[in-house]
Design an enzyme around this catalytic site. Structure first.
Site, PDB file in Angstrom:
ATOM      1  N   ALA A   8       0.824  -1.221   0.000  1.00  0.00           N
ATOM      2  CA  ALA A   8       0.000   0.000   0.000  1.00  0.00           C
ATOM      3  C   ALA A   8       0.853   1.263   0.000  1.00  0.00           C
ATOM      4  CB  ALA A   8      -0.934  -0.011   1.206  1.00  0.00           C
ATOM      5  N   TYR A 152       7.238 -12.939 -15.535  1.00  0.00           N
ATOM      6  CA  TYR A 152       6.177 -12.108 -14.940  1.00  0.00           C
ATOM      7  C   TYR A 152       4.815 -12.681 -15.339  1.00  0.00           C
ATOM      8  CZ  TYR A 152       3.115  -8.246 -13.753  1.00  0.00           C
ATOM      9  OH  TYR A 152       2.087  -7.503 -13.220  1.00  0.00           O
TER      10      TYR A 152
HETATM   11  P1  NDP Z   1       3.737  -0.112  -7.574  1.00  0.00           P
HETATM   12  O1  NDP Z   1       5.175  -0.403  -7.842  1.00  0.00           O
HETATM   13  O2  NDP Z   1       3.299   1.308  -7.590  1.00  0.00           O
HETATM   14  O3  NDP Z   1       3.303  -0.775  -6.183  1.00  0.00           O
HETATM   15  C1  NDP Z   1       3.753  -2.042  -5.803  1.00  0.00           C
HETATM   16  C2  NDP Z   1       3.536  -2.240  -4.313  1.00  0.00           C
HETATM   17  O4  NDP Z   1       3.976  -3.574  -3.969  1.00  0.00           O
HETATM   18  C3  NDP Z   1       4.322  -1.269  -3.473  1.00  0.00           C
HETATM   19  O5  NDP Z   1       3.521  -0.785  -2.433  1.00  0.00           O
HETATM   20  C4  NDP Z   1       5.455  -2.119  -2.913  1.00  0.00           C
HETATM   21  O6  NDP Z   1       5.804  -1.671  -1.611  1.00  0.00           O
HETATM   22  C5  NDP Z   1       4.794  -3.495  -2.826  1.00  0.00           C
HETATM   23  N1  NDP Z   1       5.797  -4.558  -2.825  1.00  0.00           N
HETATM   24  C6  NDP Z   1       6.615  -4.944  -3.831  1.00  0.00           C
HETATM   25  N2  NDP Z   1       7.459  -5.901  -3.423  1.00  0.00           N
HETATM   26  C7  NDP Z   1       7.169  -6.133  -2.102  1.00  0.00           C
HETATM   27  C8  NDP Z   1       7.701  -6.985  -1.107  1.00  0.00           C
HETATM   28  N3  NDP Z   1       8.705  -7.834  -1.370  1.00  0.00           N
HETATM   29  N4  NDP Z   1       7.168  -6.956   0.134  1.00  0.00           N
HETATM   30  C9  NDP Z   1       6.151  -6.124   0.401  1.00  0.00           C
HETATM   31  N5  NDP Z   1       5.608  -5.286  -0.484  1.00  0.00           N
HETATM   32  C10 NDP Z   1       6.113  -5.279  -1.727  1.00  0.00           C
HETATM   33  O7  NDP Z   1       2.948  -0.958  -8.666  1.00  0.00           O
HETATM   34  P2  NDP Z   1       1.364  -1.201  -8.906  1.00  0.00           P
HETATM   35  O8  NDP Z   1       0.547  -0.436  -7.961  1.00  0.00           O
HETATM   36  O9  NDP Z   1       1.141  -1.015 -10.348  1.00  0.00           O
HETATM   37  O10 NDP Z   1       1.291  -2.759  -8.601  1.00  0.00           O
HETATM   38  C11 NDP Z   1       0.353  -3.328  -7.726  1.00  0.00           C
HETATM   39  C12 NDP Z   1      -0.081  -4.674  -8.281  1.00  0.00           C
HETATM   40  O11 NDP Z   1      -0.741  -4.476  -9.525  1.00  0.00           O
HETATM   41  C13 NDP Z   1       1.072  -5.642  -8.577  1.00  0.00           C
HETATM   42  O12 NDP Z   1       0.694  -6.938  -8.154  1.00  0.00           O
HETATM   43  C14 NDP Z   1       1.187  -5.593 -10.095  1.00  0.00           C
HETATM   44  O13 NDP Z   1       1.720  -6.788 -10.619  1.00  0.00           O
HETATM   45  C15 NDP Z   1      -0.265  -5.396 -10.475  1.00  0.00           C
HETATM   46  N6  NDP Z   1      -0.506  -4.865 -11.806  1.00  0.00           N
HETATM   47  C16 NDP Z   1       0.008  -3.645 -12.193  1.00  0.00           C
HETATM   48  C17 NDP Z   1      -0.244  -3.162 -13.454  1.00  0.00           C
HETATM   49  C18 NDP Z   1       0.326  -1.892 -13.957  1.00  0.00           C
HETATM   50  O14 NDP Z   1       0.333  -1.680 -15.188  1.00  0.00           O
HETATM   51  N7  NDP Z   1       0.778  -1.007 -13.108  1.00  0.00           N
HETATM   52  C19 NDP Z   1      -1.103  -3.911 -14.386  1.00  0.00           C
HETATM   53  C20 NDP Z   1      -1.566  -5.171 -13.890  1.00  0.00           C
HETATM   54  C21 NDP Z   1      -1.295  -5.600 -12.643  1.00  0.00           C
HETATM   55  P3  NDP Z   1       7.302  -1.500  -1.053  1.00  0.00           P
HETATM   56  O15 NDP Z   1       8.192  -1.229  -2.219  1.00  0.00           O
HETATM   57  O16 NDP Z   1       7.195  -0.377  -0.084  1.00  0.00           O
HETATM   58  O17 NDP Z   1       7.582  -2.795  -0.394  1.00  0.00           O
HETATM   59  C1  8X3 Z   2       1.201  -5.245 -15.722  1.00  0.00           C
HETATM   60  C2  8X3 Z   2       0.693  -5.124 -17.109  1.00  0.00           C
HETATM   61  O1  8X3 Z   2       1.164  -5.589 -19.568  1.00  0.00           O
HETATM   62  O2  8X3 Z   2       3.000  -4.727 -18.217  1.00  0.00           O
HETATM   63  O3  8X3 Z   2       0.784  -6.411 -15.123  1.00  0.00           O
HETATM   64  O4  8X3 Z   2       2.268  -6.983 -17.966  1.00  0.00           O
HETATM   65  S1  8X3 Z   2       1.831  -5.645 -18.251  1.00  0.00           S
END
Ligand code: NDP
Ligand code: 8X3
Length: 251
Positions: A8, A152
């Site tokens: 978050a 991924y």
């Molecule tokens: P962000 O990088 O903005 O957020 C990712 C979050 O995951 C951060 O809060 C980070 O917190 C946390 N995180 C990552 N690794 C760890 C870890 N080892 N332990 C605890 N927390 C972790 O990316 P998004 O908001 O885009 O991503 C959120 C989700 O959405 C992911 O699962 C991503 O795969 C998915 N997603 C994203 C898309 C996109 O295009 N953005 C599309 C489809 C899916 P911190 O670094 O503080 O630990």
């Molecule tokens: C994130 C979207 O298309 O980069 O999950 O894989 S994509």
């Protein structure tokens, strides 16, 4: 009602935190960046007058997950909703050129971390007889594969499978399980994928309007707020300018 949101500290997780707080839910927010968690807690508590607990741990470490979530029971916090959001992509390259470190980071975070948290939280929901709801943040990458996305995509296909499996296993306990699978969302995702290369990250979204984290948060909130006899199993949500992982229209 209390909602636990993993990851978050930015992007989709942070947007989910805000929309749930706005509607009066208490929050448990997790992430590795402690300073950000503290800042977010202060801001949300001030703006929305809800309780925000923060848990600072790495989701890849089972022991840390266990200790963090068990600490909630000591504080008598019961979880109604879990949003399995923490996740990332590391790198973008062919399988033969892939970096083992990238693979392990993605598998450990996106699959094993999600499993660890889901196991602990679902057991607590069952113990406390809570008819809870687990929302898994998957991806279009869990529905199709694209060039250089190998590991991924595999990790998000695993989330897709686990979403279905959890629904079967948790059915006797009346715990709902849903997935929200976004296409392109402009967050820190690409910055992380490209190891802090801001120029390269920006190019991903150039010439089209990607989804915003808030678009996903609104969808998650809607999914959670269906009547008790309705479960949304699975949603794929894309920018209008994107048809598949690789087919999009840019200015
Ligand atoms: P962000 O990088 O903005 O957020 C990712 C979050 O995951 C951060 O809060 C980070 O917190 C946390 N995180 C990552 N690794 C760890 C870890 N080892 N332990 C605890 N927390 C972790 O990316 P998004 O908001 O885009 O991503 C959120 C989700 O959405 C992911 O699962 C991503 O795969 C998915 N997603 C994203 C898309 C996109 O295009 N953005 C599309 C489809 C899916 P911190 O670094 O503080 O630990
Ligand atoms: C994130 C979207 O298309 O980069 O999950 O894989 S994509």
């Amino acid at each position: 009602m209390t909602v636990l949101i993993t990851g978050a500290t930015s992007g989709i997780g942070l947007a989910c935190a805000k929309i749930f707080a706005k509607h009066g839910y208490n929050l448990v927010l997790t992430g590795r960046r402690k300073d950000r968690l503290q800042q977010i807690k202060t801001e949300i508590e001030k703006e929305y007058h809800v309780n925000v607990l923060t848990l600072n741990f790495d989701i890849r470490d089972h022991q840390q997950c266990e200790e963090a979530i068990q600490s909630l029971s000591r504080d008598n916090v019961k979880l109604d909703i879990l949003i399995n959001n923490a996740g990332l992509a590391a790198g973008l390259s062919t399988l033969q050129e892939g970096k083992l470190e990238h693979w392990e980071t993605m598998i450990d975070t996106n699959i094993k971390g999600l499993l660890y948290i889901s196991r602990i939280v679902s057991r607590l929901m069952i113990e406390n007889r809570i008819k809870g709801h687990i929302i898994n943040i998957g991806s279009i990458a869990g529905k199709e594969v694209y060039p250089n996305g190998n590991v991924y995509c595999a990790s998000k296909h695993a989330v897709d499978a686990l979403n279905k499996a959890m629904r079967i296993d948790l059915l006797p306990h009346q715990i709902k399980v849903s997935a929200v699978n976004p296409g392109m969302v402009e967050t820190e995702f690409s910055l992380v994928r490209f190891d802090g290369d801001a120029e390269r990250a920006k190019k991903v979204y150039e010439g089209l309007k990607p989804l915003a984290a808030e678009d996903i948060a609104e969808t998650v909130f809607w999914v959670v707020n269906r009547p008790s006899h309705v479960n949304i199993n699975d949603i794929v949500i894309m920018p209008t300018a994107q048809a598949t992982s690789t087919i999009n229209i840019r200015n």
